[in-house]
Design a protein around this motif. Structure first.
Motif, PDB file in Angstrom:
ATOM      1  N   GLU A 111       0.748  -1.239  -0.042  1.00 16.12           N
ATOM      2  CA  GLU A 111      -0.039  -0.170   0.037  1.00 16.12           C
ATOM      3  C   GLU A 111       0.813   1.414   0.075  1.00 16.12           C
ATOM      4  OE1 GLU A 111      -2.619  -0.314   3.194  1.00 16.12           O
ATOM      5  OE2 GLU A 111      -3.636  -2.132   2.531  1.00 16.12           O
ATOM      6  N   GLY A 112       2.157   0.977   0.314  1.00 18.22           N
ATOM      7  CA  GLY A 112       2.923   2.105   0.425  1.00 18.22           C
ATOM      8  C   GLY A 112       3.685   2.705  -0.962  1.00 18.22           C
ATOM      9  N   ASP A 113       4.419   3.576  -0.850  1.00 19.15           N
ATOM     10  CA  ASP A 113       5.156   3.921  -2.328  1.00 19.15           C
ATOM     11  C   ASP A 113       6.506   3.303  -2.302  1.00 19.15           C
ATOM     12  OD1 ASP A 113       6.530   5.265  -0.559  1.00 19.15           O
ATOM     13  OD2 ASP A 113       6.599   7.356  -1.704  1.00 19.15           O
ATOM     14  N   GLY A 114       7.139   2.528  -1.535  1.00 15.36           N
ATOM     15  CA  GLY A 114       8.289   2.023  -1.479  1.00 15.36           C
ATOM     16  C   GLY A 114       9.443   2.572  -1.316  1.00 15.36           C
ATOM     17  N   HIS A 115       9.200   3.834  -0.767  1.00 16.98           N
ATOM     18  CA  HIS A 115      10.284   4.509  -0.055  1.00 16.98           C
ATOM     19  C   HIS A 115      10.731   3.905   1.201  1.00 16.98           C
ATOM     20  CE1 HIS A 115       9.247   8.506  -1.913  1.00 16.98           C
ATOM     21  NE2 HIS A 115       9.306   7.394  -2.831  1.00 16.98           N
ATOM     22  N   ASP A 116      11.921   3.826   1.527  1.00 10.12           N
ATOM     23  CA  ASP A 116      12.294   3.119   2.710  1.00 10.12           C
ATOM     24  C   ASP A 116      13.697   3.854   3.033  1.00 10.12           C
ATOM     25  OD1 ASP A 116      13.123   1.477   4.664  1.00 10.12           O
ATOM     26  OD2 ASP A 116      13.565  -0.504   3.261  1.00 10.12           O
ATOM     27  N   HIS A 117      13.666   4.250   4.173  1.00  8.77           N
ATOM     28  CA  HIS A 117      14.950   4.757   4.815  1.00  8.77           C
ATOM     29  C   HIS A 117      15.745   3.990   5.340  1.00  8.77           C
ATOM     30  CE1 HIS A 117      13.429   8.982   4.515  1.00  8.77           C
ATOM     31  NE2 HIS A 117      12.373   8.926   5.331  1.00  8.77           N
ATOM     32  N   GLY A 118      15.724   2.518   5.452  1.00  6.05           N
ATOM     33  CA  GLY A 118      16.456   1.401   5.923  1.00  6.05           C
ATOM     34  C   GLY A 118      16.171   1.428   7.373  1.00  6.05           C
ATOM     35  N   GLU A 119      17.259   0.926   8.263  1.00  2.14           N
ATOM     36  CA  GLU A 119      16.866   0.683   9.620  1.00  2.14           C
ATOM     37  C   GLU A 119      17.074   2.049  10.503  1.00  2.14           C
ATOM     38  OE1 GLU A 119      20.122  -1.547  11.722  1.00  2.14           O
ATOM     39  OE2 GLU A 119      21.120  -1.460   9.811  1.00  2.14           O
ATOM     40  N   PHE A 120      17.495   3.153   9.831  1.00  6.75           N
ATOM     41  CA  PHE A 120      17.693   4.473  10.660  1.00  6.75           C
ATOM     42  C   PHE A 120      17.047   5.821  10.050  1.00  6.75           C
ATOM     43  CE2 PHE A 120      21.769   2.066  11.037  1.00  6.75           C
ATOM     44  CZ  PHE A 120      21.902   2.021  12.424  1.00  6.75           C
ATOM     45  N   ASP A 121      16.479   6.502  11.013  1.00  6.52           N
ATOM     46  CA  ASP A 121      15.952   7.742  10.750  1.00  6.52           C
ATOM     47  C   ASP A 121      17.074   8.798  10.399  1.00  6.52           C
ATOM     48  OD1 ASP A 121      14.405   9.911  10.865  1.00  6.52           O
ATOM     49  OD2 ASP A 121      13.701   9.770  12.868  1.00  6.52           O
ATOM     50  N   PRO A 122      16.869   9.393   9.005  1.00  5.59           N
ATOM     51  CA  PRO A 122      17.975  10.146   8.648  1.00  5.59           C
ATOM     52  C   PRO A 122      17.635  11.616   8.994  1.00  5.59           C
ATOM     53  CG  PRO A 122      16.553   9.943   6.917  1.00  5.59           C
ATOM     54  CD  PRO A 122      16.014   9.042   8.082  1.00  5.59           C
ATOM     55  N   HIS A 123      16.623  12.072   9.728  1.00  9.37           N
ATOM     56  CA  HIS A 123      16.231  13.505   9.965  1.00  9.37           C
ATOM     57  C   HIS A 123      16.792  14.086  11.076  1.00  9.37           C
ATOM     58  CE1 HIS A 123      12.753  11.533   7.894  1.00  9.37           C
ATOM     59  NE2 HIS A 123      12.795  12.637   7.179  1.00  9.37           N
ATOM     60  N   PHE A 124      18.391  13.868  11.228  1.00  8.08           N
ATOM     61  CA  PHE A 124      19.030  14.083  12.413  1.00  8.08           C
ATOM     62  C   PHE A 124      19.246  15.658  12.262  1.00  8.08           C
ATOM     63  CE2 PHE A 124      21.830  14.901   8.978  1.00  8.08           C
ATOM     64  CZ  PHE A 124      22.912  16.175   9.420  1.00  8.08           C
ATOM     65  N   TRP A 125      18.948  16.374  11.429  1.00  8.07           N
ATOM     66  CA  TRP A 125      19.157  18.024  11.616  1.00  8.07           C
ATOM     67  C   TRP A 125      18.297  18.654  12.257  1.00  8.07           C
ATOM     68  CZ3 TRP A 125      18.079  15.508   6.853  1.00  8.07           C
ATOM     69  CH2 TRP A 125      16.855  15.349   6.284  1.00  8.07           C
ATOM     70  N   LEU A 126      17.472  18.134  12.797  1.00  2.00           N
ATOM     71  CA  LEU A 126      16.401  18.579  13.808  1.00  2.00           C
ATOM     72  C   LEU A 126      16.987  18.647  15.206  1.00  2.00           C
ATOM     73  CD1 LEU A 126      12.806  17.424  12.139  1.00  2.00           C
ATOM     74  CD2 LEU A 126      13.668  19.678  12.271  1.00  2.00           C
ATOM     75  N   ASP A 127      17.969  17.955  15.497  1.00  4.32           N
ATOM     76  CA  ASP A 127      18.799  18.122  16.754  1.00  4.32           C
ATOM     77  C   ASP A 127      19.891  18.894  16.599  1.00  4.32           C
ATOM     78  OD1 ASP A 127      20.437  17.592  18.836  1.00  4.32           O
ATOM     79  OD2 ASP A 127      19.598  15.647  19.120  1.00  4.32           O
ATOM     80  N   VAL A 128      19.939  20.188  17.079  1.00  9.45           N
ATOM     81  CA  VAL A 128      20.941  21.025  16.867  1.00  9.45           C
ATOM     82  C   VAL A 128      22.371  20.548  17.492  1.00  9.45           C
ATOM     83  CG1 VAL A 128      19.478  23.206  16.785  1.00  9.45           C
ATOM     84  CG2 VAL A 128      20.332  22.409  18.988  1.00  9.45           C
ATOM     85  N   ASP A 129      22.385  19.714  18.588  1.00 13.32           N
ATOM     86  CA  ASP A 129      23.675  19.210  19.055  1.00 13.32           C
ATOM     87  C   ASP A 129      24.205  18.103  17.605  1.00 13.32           C
ATOM     88  OD1 ASP A 129      23.494  20.415  21.285  1.00 13.32           O
ATOM     89  OD2 ASP A 129      22.384  18.893  22.319  1.00 13.32           O
ATOM     90  N   LEU A 130      23.563  17.497  17.212  1.00 14.86           N
ATOM     91  CA  LEU A 130      23.997  16.799  16.170  1.00 14.86           C
ATOM     92  C   LEU A 130      24.215  17.488  14.821  1.00 14.86           C
ATOM     93  CD1 LEU A 130      21.430  13.498  16.229  1.00 14.86           C
ATOM     94  CD2 LEU A 130      23.703  13.684  17.434  1.00 14.86           C
ATOM     95  N   MET A 131      23.618  18.581  14.710  1.00 13.66           N
ATOM     96  CA  MET A 131      24.196  19.602  13.385  1.00 13.66           C
ATOM     97  C   MET A 131      25.593  20.160  13.863  1.00 13.66           C
ATOM     98  SD  MET A 131      22.363  19.796  10.800  1.00 13.66           S
ATOM     99  CE  MET A 131      22.081  21.550  10.055  1.00 13.66           C
ATOM    100  N   SER A 132      25.693  20.375  15.129  1.00 13.27           N
ATOM    101  CA  SER A 132      26.953  20.801  15.589  1.00 13.27           C
ATOM    102  C   SER A 132      28.139  20.051  15.311  1.00 13.27           C
ATOM    103  CB  SER A 132      27.001  21.426  16.946  1.00 13.27           C
ATOM    104  OG  SER A 132      26.029  22.525  17.117  1.00 13.27           O
ATOM    105  N   GLN A 133      27.952  18.688  15.867  1.00 10.12           N
ATOM    106  CA  GLN A 133      28.970  17.665  15.562  1.00 10.12           C
ATOM    107  C   GLN A 133      29.186  17.476  14.098  1.00 10.12           C
ATOM    108  OE1 GLN A 133      27.996  13.988  17.523  1.00 10.12           O
ATOM    109  NE2 GLN A 133      26.826  14.991  19.052  1.00 10.12           N
ATOM    110  N   THR A 134      28.207  17.565  13.268  1.00 13.04           N
ATOM    111  CA  THR A 134      28.318  17.480  11.855  1.00 13.04           C
ATOM    112  C   THR A 134      29.198  18.468  11.202  1.00 13.04           C
ATOM    113  OG1 THR A 134      26.178  16.136  11.795  1.00 13.04           O
ATOM    114  CG2 THR A 134      27.230  16.921   9.764  1.00 13.04           C
ATOM    115  N   ALA A 135      28.762  19.811  11.704  1.00 17.55           N
ATOM    116  CA  ALA A 135      29.628  20.994  11.129  1.00 17.55           C
ATOM    117  C   ALA A 135      30.774  20.592  11.354  1.00 17.55           C
ATOM    118  CB  ALA A 135      29.057  22.089  11.799  1.00 17.55           C
ATOM    119  N   THR A 136      31.426  20.316  12.629  1.00 14.30           N
ATOM    120  CA  THR A 136      32.891  20.199  13.086  1.00 14.30           C
ATOM    121  C   THR A 136      33.581  19.059  12.135  1.00 14.30           C
ATOM    122  OG1 THR A 136      32.302  20.939  15.369  1.00 14.30           O
ATOM    123  CG2 THR A 136      34.600  19.767  14.973  1.00 14.30           C
ATOM    124  N   ALA A 137      32.786  18.147  11.840  1.00 15.69           N
ATOM    125  CA  ALA A 137      33.581  17.004  11.112  1.00 15.69           C
ATOM    126  C   ALA A 137      33.589  17.425   9.570  1.00 15.69           C
ATOM    127  CB  ALA A 137      32.441  15.667  11.087  1.00 15.69           C
TER     128      ALA A 137
END
Length: 376
Positions: free
Chosen positions: A196-222
């Motif tokens: 019934e869905g459209d076939g989209h699949d993020h896999g086993e992880f949720d990719p929307h990390f950017w809504l957490d500013v702390d994770l965004m900060s870690q990513t900016a440094t890397a």
């Protein structure tokens, strides 16, 4: 630009120049052209584009593969865009979000890949399944320890245990056949629901990390560190820019802490569960009509169940998203008496977004939440 250019890469570059006037290429997210930049970053989703533009500054050309207003999950790459991935110094992605981009990076730019999943710890796409898996592993370890203990204590009764084990194996075999029949039926049912869905699949992880500013900060440094590896002459600039970004993100985080400190409600009703990083960070309950996939059509029973929850709990607001149709939210609102407002998961910017860049949209989301949840 990437060093060590091969004949193949040169041919690809020539093809890009030939196609420069054609449609279907990536958008130049920064004001710097790739030919004038010290490095080129290619990405496929807005929050990563924003980070790359801010951290890279004038030294970096940032190519956005997803056109404005297009759902990023739907992205299919043109030949020119694949060439842009191939030529990038850094292919900046979050794996699982855009399969077409993941495939292009793996095939054309594996050495240039910078995957957010390798920088921060992503949340499971289905926390309940992940929790069940962890419990299963714990029980398995307990069973192994118990079995080892029994073997040590019952060495003298080995033959008796073997007879008992044989009986248990026969019984277990009969049970396995029964369970296999039951599992086969459940698999068929799950498959029917999945179609019934459209076939989209993020896999086993949720990719929307950017809504957490702390994770965004870690990513900016890397990202700054990777840019410095590619362009050592710009290392100080990238570090300085990353520090400015992390300061901005910290300020946004403080505003959320203050704004969400005292609220009459904690339920956030959304079209799809893209907001887990945000709701978990501030102790909110996310109630999603559908899962992480934004285009899975909810069933009438799901909509009715959410409508009942909204009405029973006195929830005043149902949120929709700029890149999603309003129909489901409108239906729930009509049945429950709630209002419909926008909460932006920042997958792309449109005229309906509550801002024109990452900081302003995050602050727009905060204003929407504090109003809906009656925070003071």
């Amino acid at each position: 630009m990437r060093t060590g250019t091969t004949l193949r890469a040169a041919a690809v570059g020539a093809a890009m120049m030939t196609l420069a006037a054609c449609a279907g290429g990536g958008e130049e997210a920064s004001g710097t052209e790739p030919a004038d930049a010290s490095l080129t970053v290619v990405t496929g989703v807005y929050p990563l584009e924003w980070l790359a533009t801010e951290v890279g500054g004038e030294r970096a050309a940032v190519v956005q593969l997803t056109e404005p207003g297009v759902e990023p999950h739907d992205l299919e790459l043109t030949g020119r865009q694949v060439a842009e991935v191939s030529e990038a110094d850094i292919a900046f992605t979050v794996s699982g979000l855009q399969p077409a981009v993941d495939d292009a990076v793996e095939q054309e730019a594996a050495d240039a890949a910078l995957d957010v999943a390798d920088i921060v710890e992503l949340r499971p796409a289905n926390p309940e399944e992940a929790h069940e898996d962890e419990e299963g592993e714990d029980h398995a370890h307990e069973d192994e320890d118990e079995h080892a203990h029994e073997e040590e204590d019952s060495h003298d009764d080995e033959h008796a245990h073997e007879d008992e084990a044989a009986h248990e194996d026969e019984h277990a075999h009969e049970e396995d056949e029964s369970h296999e029949d039951e599992a086969s039926h459940e698999d068929e049912h799950a498959h029917d629901e999945g179609e019934e869905g459209d076939g989209h699949d993020h896999g086993e992880f949720d990719p929307h990390f950017w809504l957490d500013v702390d994770l965004m900060s870690q990513t900016a440094t890397a990202l700054a560190e990777r840019m410095a590896e590619v362009d050592p002459d710009g290392a100080a600039s990238y570090e300085e820019n990353a520090e400015a970004v992390t300061a901005e993100l910290a300020a946004i985080g403080e505003e959320y802490e203050e704004g969400m400190a005292s609220c009459a409600h904690d339920e956030v009703v959304v079209g799809h569960t893209a907001f887990t990083y945000l709701t978990d960070a501030y102790g909110l309950e996310q109630i999603g009509v559908s899962g992480v996939d934004p285009e899975t059509e909810p069933s009438p029973s799901q909509i009715a169940a959410i409508s009942d929850i909204v009405e029973e709990r006195g929830i005043t607001t149902v949120f929709t998203e700029p890149l999603m149709p309003d129909a489901t939210a409108d239906t729930i609102a009509a049945e429950s008496g709630a209002e419909v407002e926008v909460l932006d998961p920042l997958e792309g910017i449109t005229e309906d977004s509550p801002g024109d860049d990452y900081p302003s949209i995050m602050r727009g989301n905060l204003a929407a939440l504090t109003t809906a949840l009656e925070c003071s």
